[in-house]
Write a protein that holds these residues in place. Structure first.
Motif, mmCIF file in Angstrom:
data_model
loop_
_atom_site.group_PDB
_atom_site.id
_atom_site.type_symbol
_atom_site.label_atom_id
_atom_site.label_comp_id
_atom_site.label_asym_id
_atom_site.label_seq_id
_atom_site.Cartn_x
_atom_site.Cartn_y
_atom_site.Cartn_z
ATOM 1 N N GLU A 53 59.345 44.159 -13.661
ATOM 2 C CA GLU A 53 58.867 44.398 -12.294
ATOM 3 C C GLU A 53 57.457 43.857 -12.088
ATOM 4 O O GLU A 53 57.102 43.385 -11.002
ATOM 5 C CB GLU A 53 58.948 45.893 -11.936
ATOM 6 N N ARG A 54 56.631 43.896 -13.116
ATOM 7 C CA ARG A 54 55.277 43.354 -12.987
ATOM 8 C C ARG A 54 55.308 41.832 -12.865
ATOM 9 O O ARG A 54 54.535 41.244 -12.110
ATOM 10 C CB ARG A 54 54.425 43.792 -14.184
ATOM 11 N N TRP A 55 56.180 41.195 -13.620
ATOM 12 C CA TRP A 55 56.306 39.741 -13.522
ATOM 13 C C TRP A 55 56.814 39.317 -12.137
ATOM 14 O O TRP A 55 56.384 38.308 -11.593
ATOM 15 C CB TRP A 55 57.253 39.224 -14.590
ATOM 16 N N ALA A 56 57.717 40.107 -11.585
ATOM 17 C CA ALA A 56 58.281 39.754 -10.276
ATOM 18 C C ALA A 56 57.221 39.740 -9.184
ATOM 19 O O ALA A 56 57.379 39.070 -8.163
ATOM 20 C CB ALA A 56 59.402 40.722 -9.912
ATOM 21 N N ALA A 57 56.133 40.468 -9.393
ATOM 22 C CA ALA A 57 55.073 40.554 -8.388
ATOM 23 C C ALA A 57 54.038 39.438 -8.528
ATOM 24 O O ALA A 57 53.123 39.335 -7.702
ATOM 25 C CB ALA A 57 54.382 41.916 -8.479
ATOM 26 N N LEU A 58 54.140 38.611 -9.555
ATOM 27 C CA LEU A 58 53.154 37.545 -9.769
ATOM 28 C C LEU A 58 53.337 36.436 -8.746
ATOM 29 O O LEU A 58 54.443 36.149 -8.287
ATOM 30 C CB LEU A 58 53.300 36.966 -11.188
ATOM 31 N N GLN A 82 61.776 34.447 -23.836
ATOM 32 C CA GLN A 82 63.131 34.357 -23.281
ATOM 33 C C GLN A 82 63.230 35.125 -21.969
ATOM 34 O O GLN A 82 63.768 34.622 -20.967
ATOM 35 C CB GLN A 82 64.145 34.902 -24.283
ATOM 36 N N GLN A 83 62.700 36.362 -21.943
ATOM 37 C CA GLN A 83 62.763 37.160 -20.720
ATOM 38 C C GLN A 83 61.862 36.591 -19.633
ATOM 39 O O GLN A 83 62.198 36.634 -18.446
ATOM 40 C CB GLN A 83 62.365 38.608 -21.038
ATOM 41 N N TRP A 84 60.719 36.068 -20.014
ATOM 42 C CA TRP A 84 59.812 35.431 -19.051
ATOM 43 C C TRP A 84 60.510 34.261 -18.359
ATOM 44 O O TRP A 84 60.444 34.119 -17.134
ATOM 45 C CB TRP A 84 58.555 34.962 -19.769
ATOM 46 N N GLN A 85 61.166 33.428 -19.129
ATOM 47 C CA GLN A 85 61.863 32.285 -18.544
ATOM 48 C C GLN A 85 62.972 32.732 -17.605
ATOM 49 O O GLN A 85 63.240 32.091 -16.586
ATOM 50 C CB GLN A 85 62.445 31.417 -19.677
ATOM 51 N N ARG A 86 63.603 33.857 -17.903
ATOM 52 C CA ARG A 86 64.709 34.336 -17.090
ATOM 53 C C ARG A 86 64.249 35.099 -15.853
ATOM 54 O O ARG A 86 64.855 35.002 -14.786
ATOM 55 C CB ARG A 86 65.604 35.251 -17.948
ATOM 56 N N LEU A 87 63.124 35.848 -15.971
ATOM 57 C CA LEU A 87 62.756 36.791 -14.924
ATOM 58 C C LEU A 87 61.525 36.417 -14.116
ATOM 59 O O LEU A 87 61.388 36.858 -12.966
ATOM 60 C CB LEU A 87 62.516 38.180 -15.535
#
Length: 679
Positions: A53-58, A82-87
């Motif tokens: 959820e924090r990444w989605a707000a960037l 891996q999760q960063w690339q996906r999300l």
């Protein structure tokens, strides 16, 4: 009397269970859960730090920074990537900062990561870039075109985090989430000490979070003591509970900005983290090209101004450039930077411009007894590291077999080094949508007005928030940087058509001079060799006597090939290098000279005293220069240093090297010796 035997490097000592799991013999502990290490990482660190959820707000050029204790097998980093690339959205960048006291050998890393085939796309890239010499200090790895960065600091955890700090509270406080991993406190109590928690507090951004698998009292007390709020939540697998939390208020002793351990002469005003800005770079040689690329990959708009007809018009414009470093058996800034810069450059060029590099091998030959003794010391120092993929000693016969030409001296063999095409490298680095190149544009004056830089040429003006000067000796043409002590070194390179004998040369040779294999991209393949070294000479006319000097130098190494070259017409090119007094580059910000002289005037009477004050810096003014004769080796890592200053990121080298590369180091030394600053 000091022990002449070099210390054996500390790698992780492992046992392997029947199911393939690695176990640390030093700590008698596993590296990851036998149930599912990957699922544990996702639950403990990614989910409990609320990363999706924090990444989605960037947005935009945001940077999300993660700090980790215990890099180990790299599983946490790979799972996060891996999760960063996906999300995560496309533009923001991930910076993963990890410390490790006992790094794995590459072969052990490969074996451990083979357990996770779903991460193969990521683990293969990590293994490929994994430094062969993970010496104590900081190592920077870049992935996904710079969108993902790994900064790996080798050493005891609290010390390793401390060496990443600049002692600027605003600049240092950049970790958004902590992965407090490593071996259990019961197995490794020395890591979980008060100094570690203080370092974590100093490096934490506002509202930083943490997650850890352990509920040990030493961890709870340590985190609470530096201002974290603690929460127990269900653990993973058989572990009943774990901890997570958030920084509520930093420990004032841990983050107090005035508690300097040394005079903060190196600290400019810190930028607003993640703030978009425009950057003007003067100079499109290897210094300007590497810096432009580093900034463009950070999401900044970059305008490059080159007085020549195109990239690499000056000293970076030879047909062939040799990638080598001055390795040293002694610890210290020069040896440390050379080793780190070489490893970084080898990874960098293969990633950024593979079509312009010819890394088929390089020999650094010992043509004197003194050099042979030095190389033996280097070989002794490297013994025990995974050094063979970077450098190894060879006999004269081995050197002959490797090079394809007769050699009668031993040397150091760098199997993955070699030569590159300088102008092609510079042009390729500048091919980025965020970079605009202005060729045949000689900037005549620079002024700072109304919070931006104004660059003038005839009746034209250009504006930018930040200005970086990358013009070699031309850095001193501007009044604001004239006091920087750069010295010109004339160098003439010779070019000869390939002969039947010279075509047998398979790899680059360096000794008292150098010669590269025939450049086969030419219609008529030719060799580059030389080069002369004429300190403080500034003309660039080709000289017949230097052509002969290059031939004489080559004759000592390859007499038959030199004789062949002498029978045919040769050409040459002369250009000027720019070197510093200590032969390390200048990479960083430029102070206000009057403020620096006034603030640190007491150093004239006592150069060792601590002056806990910062002087004013010229806002947004940086230099990258003084690369000398090793520009293509030094520039990529030095550019990362300047880019990290500009963007307010974790530095790619330890604090000692940040200061050793700082442009103002010479002024501070002059004050300490009560000498004039000449501004």
């Amino acid at each position: 009397m000091a022990d002449p035997t070099p210390p054996v490097p500390s790698h992780a000592a492992l046992d392997w269970r029947e199911d393939g799991q690695p176990v640390s013999t030093a700590f008698d502990d596993i590296y990851f859960s036998t149930a599912s290490g990957l699922e544990e990482t996702r639950y403990v660190f990614i989910t409990q730090n609320r990363l999706p959820e924090r990444w989605a707000a960037l947005t935009g050029s945001d940077i999300f920074s993660i700090g980790e204790t215990g890099f180990g097998t790299g599983l946490n980093f790979l799972a996060t990537w891996q999760q960063w690339q996906r999300l995560a959205p496309g533009a923001p960048r991930l910076h993963f900062v990890s410390v490790e006291k006992y790094p794995l050998h590459r072969k052990d890393l490969e074996r451990a990561l083979a357990l996770w085939p779903e991460l193969a796309t990521f683990s293969e890239q990590l293994i490929e870039q994994y430094p062969p010499l993970l010496t104590p200090g900081v190592h920077r790895l870049k992935f996904d075109g710079g969108r993902v960065q790994l900064t790996l600091s080798i050493g005891e955890a609290s010390d390793a985090f401390t060496q990443l700090q600049t002692e600027d509270p605003q600049r240092d406080a950049m970790i958004d989430a902590w992965f407090l991993d490593g071996f259990a406190p019961s197995k490794n109590p020395d890591m979980w000490r008060p100094e570690l928690f203080s370092a974590i507090a100093r490096l934490s951004a506002d509202n930083a979070t943490f997650a850890t698998f352990t509920c040990a009292g030493i961890v709870k007390r340590g985190l609470k003591g530096v201002g974290f709020e603690i929460e127990k939540v269900p653990g993973f697998g058989h572990k009943r509970e774990m901890l997570r939390g958030q920084l509520a208020s930093a420990d004032p002793q841990a983050s107090a900005g005035q508690q300097y351990t040394q005079t903060p002469w190196h600290l400019p005003d810190a930028p607003t983290r993640g703030q978009p800005c425009t950057v003007a770079i003067i100079g499109a040689g290897i210094a300007g090209a590497t810096l432009a690329r580093a900034l463009a990959e950070r999401g900044l708009k970059v305008a490059v101004f080159e007085q020549g007809a195109g990239p690499g018009s000056g000293a970076s414009g030879n047909d062939q450039g040799i990638l080598y470093a001055k390795l040293s058996p002694k610890p210290g800034p020069n040896g440390d930077f050379n080793l780190q810069a070489l490893q970084f450059a080898l990874r960098y060029y293969l990633c950024q411009c593979p079509d312009a590099v010819h890394f088929d091998g390089l020999l650094q030959l010992a043509q004197s007894e003194k050099e042979q003794g030095l190389q033996q010391q280097i070989a002794d120092t490297l013994r025990g590291w995974d050094a063979d993929t970077l450098v190894r000693p060879v006999s004269a016969q081995e050197a002959t077999d490797l090079s394809g030409v007769p050699l009668d001296v031993p040397g150091l063999y760098l199997p993955n080094a070699g030569w590159l095409e300088p102008r092609n490298v510079c042009s390729t680095l500048l091919e980025h949508p965020s970079i605009t190149l202005h060729s045949s544009q000689r900037i005549e004056s620079i002024e700072h007005r109304e919070n931006h830089w104004q660059l003038s040429r005839h009746r034209e003006t250009f504006h930018a928030d930040v200005l970086a000067l990358c013009t070699a000796n031309g850095i001193r043409d501007f009044a604001r940087t004239k006091p920087l002590p750069l010295q010109p070194i004339r160098g003439q390179v010779s070019f000869a058509q390939a002969t039947d004998r010279s075509r047998k040369l398979k790899i680059a040779l360096c000794g008292e001079g150098y010669i590269a294999p025939a450049h086969r991209h030419h219609h008529n393949p030719q060799h580059s060799f030389g080069a002369t070294f004429k300190l403080k000479q500034t003309d660039t006319e080709v000289r017949a006597e230097e052509q002969q000097e290059n031939l004489d130098t080559l004759r000592k190494l390859l007499p038959d090939i030199a004789a062949d070259f002498a029978q045919n017409p040769m050409t040459a090119r002369a250009a000027l290098r720019a070197a510093t007094l200590d032969y390390l580059p200048m990479a960083g910000p430029v102070a206000d000279w009057h403020s620096l002289a006034d603030t640190y005037a007491p150093l004239r009477k006592n150069r060792k005293q601590l002056i806990p004050q910062r002087c004013h810096y010229q806002p947004g003014l940086f230099v990258l220069g003084g690369l000398g004769s090793r520009g293509f080796t030094y520039a990529p890592l030095a550019a990362e240093v300047v880019a990290s200053w500009i963007s307010g990121e974790v530095m790619p080298v330890e604090g000692e090297l940040v200061r050793a590369l700082h442009p103002m180091r010479f002024a501070i030394r002059a004050l300490g010796k009560d000498r004039p600053l000449n501004f």
